[in-house]
Design a protein around this motif. Structure first.
Motif, PDB file in Angstrom:
ATOM      1  N   THR A   9      35.245  34.620  32.262  1.00  0.00           N
ATOM      2  CA  THR A   9      34.339  35.773  32.283  1.00  0.00           C
ATOM      3  C   THR A   9      33.550  35.889  33.589  1.00  0.00           C
ATOM      4  O   THR A   9      33.106  36.984  33.941  1.00  0.00           O
ATOM      5  N   LEU A  12      35.110  38.242  36.045  1.00  0.00           N
ATOM      6  CA  LEU A  12      35.037  39.580  35.454  1.00  0.00           C
ATOM      7  C   LEU A  12      33.640  40.163  35.633  1.00  0.00           C
ATOM      8  O   LEU A  12      33.485  41.354  35.945  1.00  0.00           O
ATOM      9  N   TRP A  15      33.266  41.259  39.145  1.00  0.00           N
ATOM     10  CA  TRP A  15      34.038  42.483  39.369  1.00  0.00           C
ATOM     11  C   TRP A  15      33.227  43.711  38.956  1.00  0.00           C
ATOM     12  O   TRP A  15      33.115  44.681  39.720  1.00  0.00           O
ATOM     13  N   SER A  93      28.120  44.034  33.568  1.00  0.00           N
ATOM     14  CA  SER A  93      28.101  42.852  34.421  1.00  0.00           C
ATOM     15  C   SER A  93      27.085  41.836  33.920  1.00  0.00           C
ATOM     16  O   SER A  93      27.385  40.642  33.811  1.00  0.00           O
ATOM     17  N   ALA A 127      41.639  34.049  36.065  1.00  0.00           N
ATOM     18  CA  ALA A 127      41.068  35.373  35.789  1.00  0.00           C
ATOM     19  C   ALA A 127      41.026  36.230  37.053  1.00  0.00           C
ATOM     20  O   ALA A 127      41.314  37.437  37.011  1.00  0.00           O
ATOM     21  N   ALA A 128      40.684  35.616  38.191  1.00  0.00           N
ATOM     22  CA  ALA A 128      40.635  36.362  39.449  1.00  0.00           C
ATOM     23  C   ALA A 128      42.015  36.874  39.842  1.00  0.00           C
ATOM     24  O   ALA A 128      42.169  38.022  40.294  1.00  0.00           O
ATOM     25  N   ILE A 131      42.839  39.835  37.724  1.00  0.00           N
ATOM     26  CA  ILE A 131      42.146  41.049  38.171  1.00  0.00           C
ATOM     27  C   ILE A 131      42.868  41.657  39.374  1.00  0.00           C
ATOM     28  O   ILE A 131      43.060  42.882  39.457  1.00  0.00           O
ATOM     29  N   TRP A 134      45.931  43.392  38.285  1.00  0.00           N
ATOM     30  CA  TRP A 134      45.682  44.616  37.521  1.00  0.00           C
ATOM     31  C   TRP A 134      45.089  45.729  38.385  1.00  0.00           C
ATOM     32  O   TRP A 134      45.438  46.891  38.226  1.00  0.00           O
ATOM     33  N   ASP A 135      44.198  45.366  39.339  1.00  0.00           N
ATOM     34  CA  ASP A 135      43.539  46.351  40.183  1.00  0.00           C
ATOM     35  C   ASP A 135      44.227  46.371  41.551  1.00  0.00           C
ATOM     36  O   ASP A 135      44.003  45.494  42.385  1.00  0.00           O
TER      37      ASP A 135
END
Length: 245
Positions: A9, A12, A15, A93, A127-128, A131, A134-135
């Protein structure tokens, strides 16, 4: 499981924080996130971890939160109000940061510092990467910095210098992050987050020292009203730390 949740998390939360910064002014976004995190963390740790604080500690906590708002608030340059999408990203956030801090505290209490920190960082890397996958915009920004292609030499040098400066700053940030995490493992996540005001107070002190050479370091004009507000906030920091300690 709490360790993996904490590590996953945290990127995230960053982000969403940067999304909020991209949509709105830092002098308005930072106070929202900076004041919400310790308050939400206090509520979460009191509810789920059974943490209890004395009246003096709660008073010091409140002073530090107020100091955070005063020190990071806009001082004449911010205009208008934050859009709903910006506020939404900032609130999300803060909530996700809170989840990360509370779950990592559970991990520290159960597994110790080294194990929890290592596993949570591993989950953070995964997780990074997710991201970035995905982005596409985030991926392209990093790719353009590392592999600029046919870029004029002068502009390329500027990009590389900026990258080195960012790398240096992130190295310092990483060291600070480790120390913050160690502090959370030893004490209350809510109180540690509230002490973010100390960071802002130190920044204000440095900005005052270099006010002539770097007048925009604070991101606002050093008018008498702004200086007075900063000094009051620093007094709040000192009083808050005295009550907590």
């Amino acid at each position: 499981m709490p360790i993996l949740i904490s590590g996953g998390t945290f990127p995230l939360a960053l982000w969403f924080f940067f999304i909020a910064l991209a949509k709105g002014e830092a002098t308005r976004v930072v106070p929202v996130v900076g004041s919400l995190i310790p308050v939400l963390t206090l509520i979460a740790t009191s509810t789920f971890l059974g943490e209890r604080f004395g009246s003096a500690q709660l008073g010091g906590f409140a002073l530090l939160v107020v100091a955070t708002i005063l020190l990071s608030g806009a001082g004449g340059k911010a205009k208008g109000t934050l859009r709903a999408s910006t506020v939404g990203a900032a609130v999300i956030s803060a909530v996700v940061f809170t989840i990360s801090f509370v779950t990592v505290k559970v991990g520290y209490d159960a597994e110790g510092f080294i194990t929890t920190f290592a596993l949570s960082r591993f989950a953070g890397v995964i997780a990074a990467i997710a991201i970035l996958a995905w982005d596409e915009r985030a991926y392209m920004e990093i790719r353009n910095v590392l592999f600029p292609g046919q870029t004029p030499a002068k502009q390329l040098r500027g990009k590389r210098l900026a990258f080195l400066l960012v790398l240096f700053a992130q190295s310092l940030g990483a060291a600070g992050f480790v120390m913050v995490q160690y502090a959370i493992s030893l004490g209350s996540a809510a109180l540690v987050n509230a002490m973010q005001a100390v960071q802002y107070a130190f920044l204000v002190f440095v900005a005052f020292l270099f006010a002539k050479k770097a007048p925009d370091l604070l991101g606002e004009n050093l008018t008498p009203a702004v200086v007075a507000r900063k000094l009051v906030a620093i007094c709040f920091v000192a009083a808050g730390l005295w009550l907590i300690v």
